[in-house]
Write a protein that holds these residues in place. Structure first.
Motif, PDB file in Angstrom:
ATOM      1  N   SER A 254      24.475  37.473  21.876  1.00  0.00           N
ATOM      2  CA  SER A 254      24.901  38.068  20.614  1.00  0.00           C
ATOM      3  C   SER A 254      23.859  39.073  20.142  1.00  0.00           C
ATOM      4  CB  SER A 254      25.092  36.985  19.547  1.00  0.00           C
ATOM      5  OG  SER A 254      25.333  37.557  18.284  1.00  0.00           O
ATOM      6  N   LYS A 255      24.327  40.265  19.759  1.00  0.00           N
ATOM      7  CA  LYS A 255      23.433  41.279  19.214  1.00  0.00           C
ATOM      8  C   LYS A 255      23.274  41.138  17.706  1.00  0.00           C
ATOM      9  CE  LYS A 255      24.414  44.744  22.783  1.00  0.00           C
ATOM     10  NZ  LYS A 255      24.928  46.114  23.052  1.00  0.00           N
ATOM     11  N   SER A 256      24.164  40.380  17.094  1.00  0.00           N
ATOM     12  CA  SER A 256      24.145  40.272  15.639  1.00  0.00           C
ATOM     13  C   SER A 256      23.394  39.053  15.123  1.00  0.00           C
ATOM     14  CB  SER A 256      25.578  40.231  15.091  1.00  0.00           C
ATOM     15  OG  SER A 256      26.261  39.079  15.573  1.00  0.00           O
ATOM     16  N   TYR A 257      23.187  38.051  15.979  1.00  0.00           N
ATOM     17  CA  TYR A 257      22.553  36.825  15.489  1.00  0.00           C
ATOM     18  C   TYR A 257      21.100  37.062  15.089  1.00  0.00           C
ATOM     19  CZ  TYR A 257      20.267  32.293  15.388  1.00  0.00           C
ATOM     20  OH  TYR A 257      19.515  31.210  15.008  1.00  0.00           O
ATOM     21  N   SER A 258      20.727  36.515  13.949  1.00  0.00           N
ATOM     22  CA  SER A 258      19.341  36.546  13.488  1.00  0.00           C
ATOM     23  C   SER A 258      19.084  35.271  12.703  1.00  0.00           C
ATOM     24  CB  SER A 258      19.073  37.776  12.613  1.00  0.00           C
ATOM     25  OG  SER A 258      19.878  37.732  11.449  1.00  0.00           O
ATOM     26  N   SER A 259      17.817  34.907  12.606  1.00  0.00           N
ATOM     27  CA  SER A 259      17.469  33.680  11.898  1.00  0.00           C
ATOM     28  C   SER A 259      16.051  33.759  11.371  1.00  0.00           C
ATOM     29  CB  SER A 259      17.591  32.476  12.846  1.00  0.00           C
ATOM     30  OG  SER A 259      17.115  31.297  12.224  1.00  0.00           O
ATOM     31  N   SER A 260      15.856  33.287  10.162  1.00  0.00           N
ATOM     32  CA  SER A 260      14.508  33.230   9.590  1.00  0.00           C
ATOM     33  C   SER A 260      13.645  32.235  10.350  1.00  0.00           C
ATOM     34  CB  SER A 260      14.579  32.841   8.109  1.00  0.00           C
ATOM     35  OG  SER A 260      15.166  31.558   7.950  1.00  0.00           O
ATOM     36  N   TYR A 261      14.287  31.312  11.049  1.00  0.00           N
ATOM     37  CA  TYR A 261      13.543  30.305  11.801  1.00  0.00           C
ATOM     38  C   TYR A 261      12.953  30.859  13.094  1.00  0.00           C
ATOM     39  CZ  TYR A 261      15.714  27.118   8.507  1.00  0.00           C
ATOM     40  OH  TYR A 261      16.122  26.492   7.347  1.00  0.00           O
ATOM     41  N   LEU A 262      13.307  32.090  13.434  1.00  0.00           N
ATOM     42  CA  LEU A 262      12.754  32.718  14.626  1.00  0.00           C
ATOM     43  C   LEU A 262      11.497  33.529  14.306  1.00  0.00           C
ATOM     44  CD1 LEU A 262      16.003  33.886  16.456  1.00  0.00           C
ATOM     45  CD2 LEU A 262      14.471  31.998  17.081  1.00  0.00           C
ATOM     46  N   ASP A 263      10.913  33.318  13.130  1.00  0.00           N
ATOM     47  CA  ASP A 263       9.671  33.982  12.728  1.00  0.00           C
ATOM     48  C   ASP A 263       8.510  33.342  13.491  1.00  0.00           C
ATOM     49  OD1 ASP A 263       7.376  34.950  11.505  1.00  0.00           O
ATOM     50  OD2 ASP A 263       8.219  34.868   9.489  1.00  0.00           O
ATOM     51  N   VAL A 264       8.118  33.962  14.582  1.00  0.00           N
ATOM     52  CA  VAL A 264       7.110  33.373  15.465  1.00  0.00           C
ATOM     53  C   VAL A 264       5.724  33.352  14.825  1.00  0.00           C
ATOM     54  CG1 VAL A 264       6.568  35.524  16.673  1.00  0.00           C
ATOM     55  CG2 VAL A 264       6.245  33.337  17.847  1.00  0.00           C
TER      56      VAL A 264
END
Length: 283
Positions: A254-264
């Motif tokens: 998916s090109k649209s998926y994003s998540s604040s939990y992916l803040d490395v």
């Protein structure tokens, strides 16, 4: 005589002008101010370089520690051999530690479930990992939604009656007995991507269409109405293992998926700052 006197006066004035000009030039050339400015500039540059270097070290150290932890735990758990990519694992671990920092999951059960819908449904694309022991507890097949695709899942939705799977991070909740037997409730954490899991009845359950025999007949796994469905013979043990506040991550194309939990960066800082093992595993 008067003319000669005038000439001598002019010569004298010209000589005085030349001498003064030369002295002025010499004084300007020997003025120490430019030297001090240059020296001060060099000192400032050295300080700035030092500050910049130290700042880089401060910011990069947690990231380096976290990245090393990800790669080491990936190797220790034998996840490459189990078919899980390092990229998907890194995303899942990043989310795991950010969710742990938010006190949203059980410290007593350091488990993470990963589903990789980038892969063919013929693959064992679900892993339950013991994060403390660096060990794969379960690795099995899992079905995606009818609306998401055939052999591969290519479309995802958070909409009721879409019959599509939903990407993102979840926490597992309690169980109930429904038409598919014992089923595990999920709480979606990513706004716009999986937060309608409750309303859509997106749960982990067992299904007869989610096993290797179906693959042999149809060339792919059977499909659900959006739920991550498991083989009947192993669904109950997996549900009992991961229920009650553990992390589940569903990845997919998916090109649209994003998540604040992916803040490395946030995950790395929390991980490196946790000296007492309060929810984070020691590096």
């Amino acid at each position: 005589m008067q003319r000669n006197s005038l000439i001598h006066s002019l010569i004298f004035l010209l000589a005085v002008f030349v001498i003064c000009f030369h002295m002025g030039f010499s004084l300007k050339s020997n003025d120490p101010t430019p030297v001090k400015i240059v020296e001060r500039s060099n000192e400032v540059n050295k300080v700035l370089e030092s500050v910049s270097a130290n700042t880089f070290k401060v910011n990069s150290a947690p990231l380096a520690i976290f990245d090393q932890y990800v790669e080491t735990s990936y190797q220790a758990a034998g996840l490459a051999q189990a078919g899980l990519t390092l990229e998907t694992y890194r995303e899942a671990v990043t989310g795991y530690h950010n969710i742990m920092s938010a006190n949203s999951v059980s410290i007593a059960k350091p488990l993470m479930t990963i589903i990789d819908f980038n892969q063919s449904s013929k693959n064992r694309r679900l892993w339950v990992i013991d994060m403390a022991a660096n060990k794969v507890v379960y690795n099995t097949w899992v079905a995606h939604g009818q609306g998401s695709g055939g052999e591969y899942a290519t479309s995802f939705s958070n909409t009721t009656n879409s019959y599509q799977s939903s990407l993102g991070f979840y926490t597992t909740q309690n169980t109930y007995v429904g038409k598919h037997g014992t089923s595990l409730k999920l709480e979606g954490l990513d706004d716009g991507f999986n937060t309608n899991a409750w309303q859509r009845y997106i749960v982990v359950h067992g299904a007869a269409y989610a096993n290797a025999d179906v693959i042999k007949v149809n060339g792919r796994l059977g499909r659900s109405q959006g739920c991550p469905a498991l083989p009947l013979d192993i669904a109950q043990p997996i549900i009992n293992t991961i229920k009650n506040k553990t992390v589940l991550y569903i990845d997919g194309p998916s090109k649209s998926y994003s998540s604040s939990y992916l803040d490395v960066e946030r995950a790395a800082l929390c991980f490196s700052a946790d000296k007492n093992g309060q929810g984070h595993l020691p590096s």
